[in-house]
Scaffold this active site. Structure first.
Site, mmCIF file in Angstrom:
data_model
loop_
_atom_site.group_PDB
_atom_site.id
_atom_site.type_symbol
_atom_site.label_atom_id
_atom_site.label_comp_id
_atom_site.label_asym_id
_atom_site.label_seq_id
_atom_site.Cartn_x
_atom_site.Cartn_y
_atom_site.Cartn_z
ATOM 1 N N ILE A 98 0.841 -0.955 -0.357
ATOM 2 C CA ILE A 98 -0.199 0.025 -0.266
ATOM 3 C C ILE A 98 1.053 1.521 -0.210
ATOM 4 O O ILE A 98 0.637 2.449 -0.730
ATOM 5 C CB ILE A 98 -0.770 -0.175 1.062
ATOM 6 C CG1 ILE A 98 -1.844 -1.071 1.188
ATOM 7 C CG2 ILE A 98 -1.956 1.522 1.446
ATOM 8 C CD1 ILE A 98 -2.945 -1.049 -0.488
ATOM 9 N N GLY A 99 1.943 1.345 0.459
ATOM 10 C CA GLY A 99 2.720 2.117 0.167
ATOM 11 C C GLY A 99 3.901 2.530 1.809
ATOM 12 O O GLY A 99 5.125 2.137 0.941
ATOM 13 N N TYR A 156 -7.056 7.719 19.180
ATOM 14 C CA TYR A 156 -7.646 7.390 19.870
ATOM 15 C C TYR A 156 -6.569 6.287 20.730
ATOM 16 O O TYR A 156 -6.012 6.052 20.483
ATOM 17 C CB TYR A 156 -8.258 5.481 18.481
ATOM 18 C CG TYR A 156 -7.275 5.511 17.896
ATOM 19 C CD1 TYR A 156 -5.940 4.247 17.971
ATOM 20 C CD2 TYR A 156 -6.932 5.859 16.722
ATOM 21 C CE1 TYR A 156 -5.470 3.949 17.987
ATOM 22 C CE2 TYR A 156 -5.528 5.669 15.893
ATOM 23 C CZ TYR A 156 -4.985 4.072 16.449
ATOM 24 O OH TYR A 156 -3.840 3.235 15.454
ATOM 25 N N GLU A 206 -9.649 -2.459 2.894
ATOM 26 C CA GLU A 206 -9.085 -2.638 4.179
ATOM 27 C C GLU A 206 -10.646 -3.924 5.060
ATOM 28 O O GLU A 206 -10.877 -3.882 4.709
ATOM 29 C CB GLU A 206 -9.141 -1.769 5.305
ATOM 30 C CG GLU A 206 -8.284 -1.713 6.276
ATOM 31 C CD GLU A 206 -8.428 -1.272 7.181
ATOM 32 O OE1 GLU A 206 -7.561 -1.227 8.814
ATOM 33 O OE2 GLU A 206 -8.713 0.059 7.165
ATOM 34 N N HIS A 231 -2.113 -4.300 11.095
ATOM 35 C CA HIS A 231 -2.142 -3.978 12.006
ATOM 36 C C HIS A 231 -1.977 -5.181 13.401
ATOM 37 O O HIS A 231 -1.625 -4.759 14.504
ATOM 38 C CB HIS A 231 -3.902 -3.937 12.915
ATOM 39 C CG HIS A 231 -4.184 -1.886 12.153
ATOM 40 N ND1 HIS A 231 -5.007 -2.933 10.677
ATOM 41 C CD2 HIS A 231 -4.071 -1.346 11.788
ATOM 42 C CE1 HIS A 231 -5.417 -1.852 9.821
ATOM 43 N NE2 HIS A 231 -5.135 -0.778 10.794
ATOM 44 N N CYS A 275 -3.504 -2.667 4.040
ATOM 45 C CA CYS A 275 -2.870 -1.098 5.338
ATOM 46 C C CYS A 275 -1.127 -1.125 4.797
ATOM 47 O O CYS A 275 -0.232 -2.085 4.357
ATOM 48 C CB CYS A 275 -3.513 -0.696 5.729
ATOM 49 S SG CYS A 275 -3.049 1.605 6.677
#
Length: 566
Positions: free
Chosen positions: A249-250, A330, A472, A502, A534
């Protein structure tokens, strides 16, 4: 109920219940349940003054009626910044003898309150409801804004005068309350009016070229001239990708050394030459690793980037940045949102230097990486002198179009536009969501509608007329796949995310292959991409290599099986 009892015993005289859910489109069943819940609480809160606070939007008429009909409640709080229609409901009818907590100071943004306008609103309410029944308040909790503007010693003085963080908002509330009671602080009000006048007429807020460019974007659907099927054919002839192409993704892991280099360069402790040398070495390592793993479309790893919004904002005019303006995102994670104070323009080409450098290191396609305008909008403190809708987004689109063309002219043939915060801007009320999604989709089409057919645009939602969309999916237990069955008819490439970055767990090849097979039940083979869900920024290097190795192995395994089946 035990908590209420304990607070009463501790000497509490007021009890606040937060009910932001009342701004949603609640049906009669939910409203009846709400009434029943507070009826059950009535005896427990006896002896206390109960305040029910709502915020984040307008309270619908039925919910307003239900709320203000509750017995045993002393006060009702409303967001009068984002809930301007609620003000009409209050003026039309408010229960006698109750307190109105008037949320006239914005708790979700960092701009100084227009004290004169707020005071006029408060006086009008006082005329309706009577003296002593109005309590001046913020529109919501101050959790959503930075703590104290006095900590910002490096912020431009004029821009600083336009702002109010949490500590300053408390001062505004106090100033308004005193003014309402006849004790107006003229010096404070004069300073506030001067700041608003400065902002209104400052030449740094309005950019004539941006205004003209934004005006030129109106009056078109802004779809690319060629349909997606023809574009994909052109791109395939140019890129020559296999079935089930692999990519990431990058971002790649951001090590302590990498963060140190960026920090030292920003503090001018190392030269630009030394900084470029260090970043180039990191990019080269990332490129070589991807080639070793046999990934099809590469990324440069984004070692030069701190935050996906701040990095671009620092290179655009119309943005300001704080040193200590942290806001909780968060859990224990905090972010430092940039401030959009004026029309946004791009003084010079961005990202081209690093993307071109990375492309020169390999013969494989190298993705150019851009953060999209909607994510920049949703992850920044935005202007409050314009509506937060397509009109504000369009002023971010022009530099986005230019950034994309910069990469294309530099020979980058695959460009990824990240809209990670697209969903975060979705209105709470379902009745308002369609309008938001319509202008978000149109905004993306404006960004990419002028690129060549052979330039592949990777994005994350179907109607945006992208060539490949990434979602996602791995964290949704495959639930998103049924939604993206529409992608078969659409004909665009889809990268649903074959493993969850994650988690520190390294997925097995068989596990990833099983997920890909589930995707192939609803997606055609020739449109499916294989990628993590991600960026890899938060993962360790020791986790990334085996995970990507297993991902590539799973794609190759299925390619072999598909070839055998044919």
């Amino acid at each position: 109920m035990e908590v209420v009892t304990e607070l009463k015993e501790a000497g509490a005289t007021w009890m606040q219940f937060d009910e932001p859910t009342l701004v949603l489109d609640l049906d009669s069943h939910h409203l009846q349940t709400f009434t029943h819940a507070y009826s059950e609480l009535e005896s427990t809160v006896s002896g206390l003054k109960v305040l029910i606070e709502t915020y984040f939007g307008d309270v619908p008429a039925e919910a307003y009626k239900t709320l203000t009909s509750l017995k045993g409640v002393a006060g009702f709080g409303f967001d009068l910044v984002r809930g301007t229609k609620t003000l009409d409901l209050v003026n039309a009818g408010f229960p006698s003898g109750k307190y109105l907590f008037a949320g006239v100071v914005d708790g979700r943004n960092i701009w100084a309150n227009d004290l004169v306008v707020s005071l006029n609103t408060l006086k009008s309410l006082e005329d309706k409801l009577g003296k002593g029944n109005i309590v001046v308040s913020t529109s919501c909790s101050l959790l959503h804004t930075a703590v104290d503007l006095t900590n910002e010693t490096k912020l431009d003085k004029e821009i600083k005068s336009w702002l109010a963080f949490a500590a300053q908002k408390v001062q505004e509330v106090n100033a308004l309350a005193k003014a309402l009671s006849g004790e107006r602080d003229e010096a404070f009000f004069f300073s506030n009016a001067a700041a608003h006048s400065s902002r209104k007429f400052s030449p740094r807020v309005t950019n004539e070229n941006v205004q003209k460019a934004a005006a030129s974007l109106k009056g078109s659907d802004h779809r690319r001239a060629t349909n997606v099927s023809a574009r994909l054919d052109s791109q395939q002839r140019k890129l020559g990708l296999p079935v089930l192409p692999t990519t990431t993704i990058g971002s790649f892991p951001q090590t302590m050394d990498l963060r140190r280099v960026r920090r030292e360069f920003k503090a001018k402790k190392i030269s630009e030459d030394d900084y470029v040398k260090s970043i180039k070495e990191e990019i080269n390592k990332v490129v070589k690793l991807q080639e070793e793993l046999d990934i099809d479309v590469l990324v440069h790893g984004e070692p030069e980037r701190n935050d996906m919004v701040e990095y671009f904002g620092e290179q655009l005019s119309g943005f300001a940045f704080t040193v200590n303006g942290w806001v909780q995102s968060y859990g224990s994670r905090s972010v430092k949102p940039p401030i959009i104070y004026g029309d946004v323009s791009r003084p010079k080409a961005m990202t081209v230097f690093w993307s071109s450098m990375a492309q020169s290191m390999t013969k494989r396609p190298m993705k150019g990486m851009l953060t999209g305008p909607v994510t920049i909008l949703n992850w920044s403190f935005v202007r409050n002198d314009q509506p937060r809708d397509r009109r504000l987004a369009i002023k971010l689109l022009w530099p986005s179009r230019m950034r994309l063309r910069d990469l294309e002219r530099a020979g980058i043939t695959v460009i990824q536009i990240d809209e990670a915060a697209l969903r975060e801007g979705l209105p709470l009320r379902k009745s308002e969501q369609a309008s938001y999604l319509e202008w978000v989709v149109h905004s993306f089409r404006i960004t990419n509608c002028n690129v060549e057919d052979t330039t592949q645009i990777i994005h994350s939602i179907i109607n945006m007329d992208a060539d490949v969309i990434t979602i996602e999916n791995s964290r949704s237990d495959e639930k998103l796949l049924s939604v993206f069955h529409e992608g078969v008819m659409y004909g665009a490439g889809i990268g649903p995310g074959v493993y969850d970055i994650h988690s520190p767990m390294i997925p097995f090849t068989e596990e990833i292959a099983d997920r890909i097979n589930k995707m192939l039940v609803v997606l055609e083979t020739d449109i499916l991409w294989v990628n993590p869900d991600c960026g890899l920024k938060t993962r360790k290097c020791t986790e990334v290599k085996p995970a990507l190795s297993n991902m590539v192995a799973a794609a190759k395994l299925l390619c072999t099986q598909l070839a055998s089946a044919k």
